[in-house]
Design an enzyme around this catalytic site. Structure first.
Site, PDB file in Angstrom:
ATOM      1  N   LYS A 175       0.743  -1.260  -0.093  1.00  0.00           N
ATOM      2  CA  LYS A 175      -0.218  -0.113   0.068  1.00  0.00           C
ATOM      3  C   LYS A 175       0.872   1.160  -0.025  1.00  0.00           C
ATOM      4  CE  LYS A 175      -1.669   2.604   2.700  1.00  0.00           C
ATOM      5  NZ  LYS A 175      -1.522   3.939   1.993  1.00  0.00           N
ATOM      6  N   GLY A 228       6.977   4.894   8.001  1.00  0.00           N
ATOM      7  CA  GLY A 228       6.230   6.489   8.253  1.00  0.00           C
ATOM      8  C   GLY A 228       6.385   7.142   9.535  1.00  0.00           C
ATOM      9  N   SER A 229       5.060   7.714   9.907  1.00  0.00           N
ATOM     10  CA  SER A 229       5.169   8.334  11.102  1.00  0.00           C
ATOM     11  C   SER A 229       5.012   7.474  12.521  1.00  0.00           C
ATOM     12  CB  SER A 229       3.706   9.247  11.137  1.00  0.00           C
ATOM     13  OG  SER A 229       2.752   8.381  11.459  1.00  0.00           O
ATOM     14  N   GLU A 250      10.077   1.612  10.700  1.00  0.00           N
ATOM     15  CA  GLU A 250      11.141   2.481  10.506  1.00  0.00           C
ATOM     16  C   GLU A 250      10.090   4.068  10.677  1.00  0.00           C
ATOM     17  OE1 GLU A 250      12.373   5.848   9.787  1.00  0.00           O
ATOM     18  OE2 GLU A 250      12.631   5.200   7.473  1.00  0.00           O
ATOM     19  N   CYS A 284      13.749  11.016   6.462  1.00  0.00           N
ATOM     20  CA  CYS A 284      13.758  10.557   7.901  1.00  0.00           C
ATOM     21  C   CYS A 284      15.178  10.937   8.425  1.00  0.00           C
ATOM     22  CB  CYS A 284      13.295   9.111   8.007  1.00  0.00           C
ATOM     23  SG  CYS A 284      14.236   7.920   7.139  1.00  0.00           S
ATOM     24  N   GLU A 386       9.507  16.024  15.243  1.00  0.00           N
ATOM     25  CA  GLU A 386       9.783  15.889  13.891  1.00  0.00           C
ATOM     26  C   GLU A 386       8.837  16.998  13.018  1.00  0.00           C
ATOM     27  OE1 GLU A 386      11.113  12.534  10.833  1.00  0.00           O
ATOM     28  OE2 GLU A 386       9.242  12.126  12.015  1.00  0.00           O
TER      29      GLU A 386
END
Length: 485
Positions: A175, A228-229, A250, A284, A386
């Protein structure tokens, strides 16, 4: 409307018509670029079923056969490098040169690397002749891999997961982000053309809370790999843990640079400009906290800000553009909110408060210029959270132990950089930083054989040659007693 891309899910080797769509926008213009399927649990069910049915045949193919098919896919992608790079630039907002020279070639390398590594796989074998016992290990693929990738490095991160998953015999339901689905959709045609069997790779597009949620909760998904987050990653960890799924996460970073007074500024300043602002700071591994030894602080700040102000913003398809728009309107609004918070927290804007000088056709795009902040305390939100944009914070430090503690005093732990010509100092400090990667006098030098991942809220698990093999396979010990009484 004829020039708007209409994306379709790719299930069991076929492009499938969707019932509902989402609009995806060109970040440089704010105009609709693509219509993306708004997939749901039914779409995911069809994709998982196709992947599950394809698994026995694919997992039983000889590694040399899987390797040959992956090399064919890499060759096809490489042959259409400019086409994919242009699509990535329009869809994500990154400069065309960045996609063309770095990201799409790295996607090709990801596929080739794992196509090669499976040809020289090795296992452990231990013979105990005095006992007449032979121990050895074998590996088997896990099954259907659920793969969720973000919008900042769309094809690069997708192939970093697809490569090892397929090489080690798993099938995949992926996805991509709903903001950047175009190149993943384009890759599906190459997967078909390369001769990878139907059902081995499936793409389901749409929102995380709908398509992504159905994917992570599906009982036939054996493992989940996510970038992602941290908010989404922690949710995935909770769901996966309750279902005993393998998971690799991650989840971003708040990465620090430590610049000592003996640093080579001719190397350090350009590297940290890249580290802070390339890809609009949407990596990131981007540097968002720069600690500079006090005796060097004013000199470093003057040179760094001068270079930041030289950065050329504009149309990402133009050759001279170095900084394009951020990826989406929601993310643009989020970064702007952080800049408002910075003012409330008493930050000094060394640059970034100027009006942007952009061409008329970019007025509706999501452009934010390079921002350099200072005079913020370590516990401020802009130093702790972040932001994931072209924003970095400068602050002085006085002693080594103090700066190590300050660098570690965040919830993230993905990467850090150290800038010094004193190698003894570097070797002493690097192991004490609570991060997965420490670059010394460089930034973002990646070797796929080295483990990649983070500590704390930056992630769970590692990726890379050996670590990806461990994640995408089950390891089994086989013990045989050959000396019978």
């Amino acid at each position: 409307m004829s020039d708007i891309i209409v994306i379709k899910n790719f299930i069991n080797g076929e492009f499938v018509e969707s019932r509902k769509f989402l609009d995806s926008f060109n970040p440089a213009t704010g105009e609709v670029l693509a219509r993306v399927p708004d997939s749901d649990a039914l779409d995911v069910e069809q994709a998982v079923r196709a992947a599950k049915n394809a698994f026995p045949e694919w997992s039983n193919k000889e590694p040399a056969v899987r390797s040959k098919l992956l090399h064919r896919l890499a060759d096809l992608l490489e042959s259409r490098l400019l086409e994919f790079a242009t699509a990535e630039s329009r869809d994500q907002g990154k400069p065309l040169w960045l996609a063309h020279k770095i990201e799409i070639p790295r996607a090709v390398l990801n596929i080739r690397h794992f196509a090669n590594t499976i040809l020289c796989d090795k296992e452990i074998c231990i013979n105990q002749p005095e006992d007449g016992i032979l121990n050895y290990t074998s590996r088997s693929p896990c099954g259907v891999a659920g793969t969720i990738v973000p919008w900042n490095l769309p094809l690069y991160l997708l192939t970093f997961k697809l490569g090892p998953a397929l090489a080690y015999g798993n099938t995949v339901v992926a996805k991509p982000s709903e903001f950047t689905s175009v190149t993943a959709w384009m890759l599906c045609s190459l997967i078909k053309e390369a001769g990878i069997p139907d059902g081995v790779v499936n793409m389901v597009f749409g929102y995380g809370p709908r398509a992504g949620e159905a994917l992570i909760r599906h009982p036939d998904i054996a493992l989940i790999t996510f970038t992602g987050s941290d908010r989404a990653g922690l949710h995935i960890a909770e769901v996966a843990g309750s279902m005993a799924k393998k998971v690799s996460l991650e989840m971003g970073g708040k990465n620090a640079a430590i610049v000592f007074s003996d640093a080579d500024l001719n190397n350090c300043v350009p590297a940290l400009i890249r580290g802070s602002f390339i890809n609009q700071g949407q990596i990131c591994l981007s540097t968002s906290r720069i600690y500079v030894e006090r005796k060097l602080f004013s000199t470093f700040a003057e040179r760094f800000v001068a270079e930041a102000k030289k950065i050329k913003m504009g149309d990402p398809l133009e050759e001279e553009t170095w900084l394009g728009p951020v990826c989406s309107k929601p993310h643009y609004d989020r970064i702007k909110q952080y800049l408002k918070i910075a003012k409330e927290e008493g930050a000094t804007f060394l640059c970034g408060s100027e009006n942007l000088n952009l061409p008329d056709n970019s007025r509706k795009g999501y452009f934010i210029g390079p921002v350099v902040l200072t005079d913020l305390p370590d516990d401020s939100r802009c130093m702790q959270e972040e932001i994931f944009g072209p924003v970095t914070c400068l602050t002085p430090f006085d002693d080594i132990q103090g700066v190590i503690e300050r660098a570690n005093r965040v919830n993230y732990g993905l990467s850090a950089t150290i800038w010094s010509t004193d190698l003894q100092k570097i070797h002493s400090i690097a192991p004490k930083l609570e991060v997965g990667t420490v670059w010394c006098n460089c930034w973002l030098v990646r070797n796929l054989h080295m483990p990649f991942g983070g500590e704390k809220r930056s992630g769970l698990g590692r990726e890379g040659t050996e670590d990806s093999r461990d994640f995408y396979t089950y390891k089994k010990t086989i013990c045989i007693k050959y000396k019978l009484p």
